[in-house]
Scaffold this active site. Structure first.
Site, mmCIF file in Angstrom:
data_model
loop_
_atom_site.group_PDB
_atom_site.id
_atom_site.type_symbol
_atom_site.label_atom_id
_atom_site.label_comp_id
_atom_site.label_asym_id
_atom_site.label_seq_id
_atom_site.Cartn_x
_atom_site.Cartn_y
_atom_site.Cartn_z
ATOM 1 C CD GLU A 34 -2.457 1.881 0.497
ATOM 2 O OE1 GLU A 34 -3.311 1.183 -0.057
ATOM 3 O OE2 GLU A 34 -2.254 3.089 0.198
ATOM 4 N NE ARG A 106 -16.654 5.939 1.059
ATOM 5 C CZ ARG A 106 -16.413 5.382 -0.129
ATOM 6 N NH1 ARG A 106 -15.282 4.765 -0.364
ATOM 7 N NH2 ARG A 106 -17.286 5.460 -1.083
ATOM 8 C CE1 TYR A 210 -24.700 5.990 3.836
ATOM 9 C CE2 TYR A 210 -25.548 6.715 1.726
ATOM 10 C CZ TYR A 210 -24.512 6.242 2.493
ATOM 11 O OH TYR A 210 -23.286 6.027 1.913
ATOM 12 C CG ASP A 289 -13.053 2.364 -7.827
ATOM 13 O OD1 ASP A 289 -14.050 1.630 -7.972
ATOM 14 O OD2 ASP A 289 -13.107 3.472 -7.258
HETATM 15 C C1 LIG Z 1 -19.362 9.789 -3.870
HETATM 16 C C2 LIG Z 1 -19.152 8.314 -3.912
HETATM 17 C C3 LIG Z 1 -20.064 7.486 -3.276
HETATM 18 C C4 LIG Z 1 -19.922 6.110 -3.341
HETATM 19 N N1 LIG Z 1 -20.829 5.324 -2.722
HETATM 20 C C5 LIG Z 1 -20.741 3.984 -2.825
HETATM 21 C C6 LIG Z 1 -21.701 3.133 -2.193
HETATM 22 O O1 LIG Z 1 -22.630 3.610 -1.536
HETATM 23 N N2 LIG Z 1 -21.559 1.795 -2.334
HETATM 24 C C7 LIG Z 1 -20.538 1.235 -3.047
HETATM 25 O O2 LIG Z 1 -20.464 0.000 -3.140
HETATM 26 N N3 LIG Z 1 -19.593 2.012 -3.634
HETATM 27 C C8 LIG Z 1 -19.673 3.361 -3.542
HETATM 28 N N4 LIG Z 1 -18.724 4.146 -4.122
HETATM 29 C C9 LIG Z 1 -17.607 3.526 -4.869
HETATM 30 C C10 LIG Z 1 -16.513 3.027 -3.942
HETATM 31 O O3 LIG Z 1 -16.104 4.067 -3.078
HETATM 32 C C11 LIG Z 1 -15.309 2.557 -4.751
HETATM 33 O O4 LIG Z 1 -15.745 1.815 -5.847
HETATM 34 C C12 LIG Z 1 -14.419 1.666 -3.875
HETATM 35 O O5 LIG Z 1 -14.015 2.358 -2.730
HETATM 36 C C13 LIG Z 1 -13.203 1.209 -4.679
HETATM 37 O O6 LIG Z 1 -12.372 0.458 -3.846
HETATM 38 P P1 LIG Z 1 -10.946 -0.051 -4.376
HETATM 39 O O7 LIG Z 1 -10.378 -0.850 -3.249
HETATM 40 O O8 LIG Z 1 -11.091 -0.681 -5.700
HETATM 41 O O9 LIG Z 1 -10.099 1.269 -4.630
HETATM 42 P P2 LIG Z 1 -9.618 2.405 -3.629
HETATM 43 O O10 LIG Z 1 -10.571 2.577 -2.507
HETATM 44 O O11 LIG Z 1 -9.323 3.585 -4.472
HETATM 45 O O12 LIG Z 1 -8.264 1.848 -2.997
HETATM 46 C C14 LIG Z 1 -7.067 1.830 -3.719
HETATM 47 C C15 LIG Z 1 -5.898 1.734 -2.745
HETATM 48 O O13 LIG Z 1 -4.697 1.589 -3.504
HETATM 49 C C16 LIG Z 1 -3.700 2.445 -2.977
HETATM 50 N N5 LIG Z 1 -2.730 2.707 -4.049
HETATM 51 C C17 LIG Z 1 -2.862 3.578 -5.086
HETATM 52 N N6 LIG Z 1 -1.756 3.531 -5.874
HETATM 53 C C18 LIG Z 1 -0.924 2.593 -5.327
HETATM 54 C C19 LIG Z 1 0.347 2.071 -5.688
HETATM 55 N N7 LIG Z 1 1.012 2.501 -6.756
HETATM 56 N N8 LIG Z 1 0.897 1.120 -4.902
HETATM 57 C C20 LIG Z 1 0.240 0.650 -3.805
HETATM 58 N N9 LIG Z 1 -0.964 1.131 -3.409
HETATM 59 C C21 LIG Z 1 -1.549 2.081 -4.170
HETATM 60 C C22 LIG Z 1 -4.462 3.650 -2.493
HETATM 61 O O14 LIG Z 1 -3.714 4.385 -1.559
HETATM 62 C C23 LIG Z 1 -5.711 2.982 -1.894
HETATM 63 O O15 LIG Z 1 -5.496 2.610 -0.553
HETATM 64 C C24 LIG Z 1 -18.828 5.541 -4.054
HETATM 65 C C25 LIG Z 1 -17.885 6.371 -4.660
HETATM 66 C C26 LIG Z 1 -18.040 7.746 -4.592
HETATM 67 C C27 LIG Z 1 -17.029 8.628 -5.252
#
Ligand SMILES: Cc1cc2nc3c(=O)[nH]c(=O)nc-3n(C[C@H](O)[C@H](O)[C@H](O)COP(=O)(O)OP(=O)(O)OC[C@H]3O[C@@H](n4cnc5c(N)ncnc54)[C@H](O)[C@@H]3O)c2cc1C
Length: 388
Positions: A34, A106, A210, A289
């Site tokens: 991370e 979160r 909510y 994502d």
């Molecule tokens: C306004 C809003 C509301 C939302 N509401 C909802 C909801 O109600 N329900 C739902 O299911 N989803 C919701 N989402 C979507 C959700 O927040 C994301 O889809 C989810 O958090 C993605 O998780 P992730 O682990 O894929 O990515 P991220 O949460 O982006 O995590 C990525 C991680 O990788 C790390 N990282 C980045 N680059 C590197 C690197 N080079 N080397 C090592 N680590 C790195 C970052 O620091 C981070 O910790 C919402 C999004 C938004 C913007």
């Protein structure tokens, strides 16, 4: 470090942490790299629908999560045209007693995932460890100083793994900004305090409100058109900025009162990944994502990352040697892409519907009333009833 049966995950977001637990449960050793020095979850609330909560429960997280989550009974769809209710959907379903609909902060979800990871002997979490260099060999992959049998890029919309492995695929700005904030439930008059999810549809904007943190805090997300900021997360915003989009002329007093009670607004430009795309090559695959950042109007971004984690672990868990991992990663991608693409499309369509204006908004509200709660609710079944 030996590579055999070791998976490196880039990113300790919700997707990466869930994938680590799911893979470790299938007998893999997992190293999470991370880039942040400290894991502190910015942002606010998260809706976790049954398709996602079921997976977290299967990972043994229910006792810790259930005490922090709110389990709402309804989603109330409101219209800014009149300030009134259009339709109220029930979230309680006898068809899925094993999987609640949860509203969580979160930070609470991340805390629960982290606690499980820190007490797991086969998971090694390294902070301040950004993934930068990746070198693939025939039977292993090298990530900086680490060697692994496979690398999972769960490093978010601005994924470094994706940039290295599939540089042609870039996130696109959606033209929309998410404003996020929270307030104390007690700061709202009792008749404005939501007990379930409220979705407000308005002209070129919508609002989702909510409760979370066992009902003590209220989460607000306002979606409006806007300019792209620098890539990344969170820039602060002021009341004046947000009031431009929620003016007295267009929005009723009850919605504006909830916006006024929120004092920590931040804004997130919404970037999305193209539908489908490339998620896998050899011993590298993307998750969450990094693979499919989407507009959040189906509240499924984290849900899809959690589902990805479960399917990934299932596919890799079916292998008996590291030689089989590339084919297993291809299977994971093939299983996930059709469903995620459908969710991405649905999320975009919902945003368009929520933001209709004038006669089109009147027609939308009328159609929703005519369809009624049961038929509107049934449109979510394919998402909520999914099982890995
Ligand atoms: C306004 C809003 C509301 C939302 N509401 C909802 C909801 O109600 N329900 C739902 O299911 N989803 C919701 N989402 C979507 C959700 O927040 C994301 O889809 C989810 O958090 C993605 O998780 P992730 O682990 O894929 O990515 P991220 O949460 O982006 O995590 C990525 C991680 O990788 C790390 N990282 C980045 N680059 C590197 C690197 N080079 N080397 C090592 N680590 C790195 C970052 O620091 C981070 O910790 C919402 C999004 C938004 C913007």
């Amino acid at each position: 470090m030996t590579s055999s049966r070791t998976i490196v995950i880039a990113g300790a977001g919700i997707g990466g942490l869930t994938a680590a637990l799911a893979l470790a449960a299938r007998g893999f050793r997992v190293t999470i790299l991370e880039k942040a020095e400290l894991l502190e979850e910015v942002g606010a609330g998260l809706q976790l629908s049954p398709n996602a909560s079921r997976i977290l429960i299967d990972l043994g997280l229910a006792p810790r999560l259930a005490t922090k989550a709110v389990t709402p009974e309804t989603v109330t769809i409101m219209t800014a045209r009149s300030g009134g209710e259009v339709v109220r959907l029930s979230l309680a379903s006898p068809a899925r007693p094993d999987a609640p609909y949860w509203l969580v902060h979160r930070a609470d979800l991340q805390g629960v995932l982290l606690a499980a990871i820190q007490s797991h002997p086969d998971i090694d979490l390294r902070l301040a460890a950004p993934v930068q260099d990746i070198a693939a060999a025939a039977d292993t992959i090298r990530i900086g100083d680490f060697e692994a049998a496979a690398l999972i890029g769960a490093d978010g919309a601005w994924s470094a793994v994706r940039a290295k492995a599939f540089p042609a695929i870039q996130p696109q700005f959606s033209g929309l900004i998410a404003w996020r904030g929270t307030c104390d439930a007690a700061s709202l008059p009792p008749d404005l305090r939501p007990t379930g999810v409220q979705l407000w549809m308005g002209p070129r904007a919508h609002l989702v409100v909510y409760p979370m943190s066992a009902g003590t805090r209220i989460n607000m997300v306002a979606i409006v058109p806007g300019e792209a900021l620098a890539p990344g997360w969170n820039a602060p915003g002021t009341h004046d900025d947000i009031n431009l989009h929620f003016s007295r002329a267009r929005w009723p007093a009850n919605a504006r009162a909830m916006i006024a009670a929120t004092d920590n607004w931040g804004r997130w430009p919404l970037y999305t990944m193209p539908d489908g795309g490339v998620w896998h090559r050899g011993r590298v695959a993307l998750l969450g994502d990094a693979a499919h950042a989407m507009v959040p109007f189906a509240a499924q971004g984290a849900g899809m990352a959690i589902e990805d984690a479960a399917v990934l672990a299932q596919c890799l868990g079916e292998t008996t040697s590291d030689d089989e991992l590339p084919a297993a990663l291809a299977r994971y991608t093939a299983l996930r892409q059709p469903r995620v693409t459908r969710v991405q499309r649905m999320a975009r369509q919902q945003g368009q519907i929520y933001h209709l204006r004038g006669p089109m908004a009147f027609a939308r509200d009328t159609v929703m009333r005519l369809l009624g709660p049961n038929r509107l609710q049934a449109r979510q079944d394919w998402i909520y009833h999914w099982r890995p």
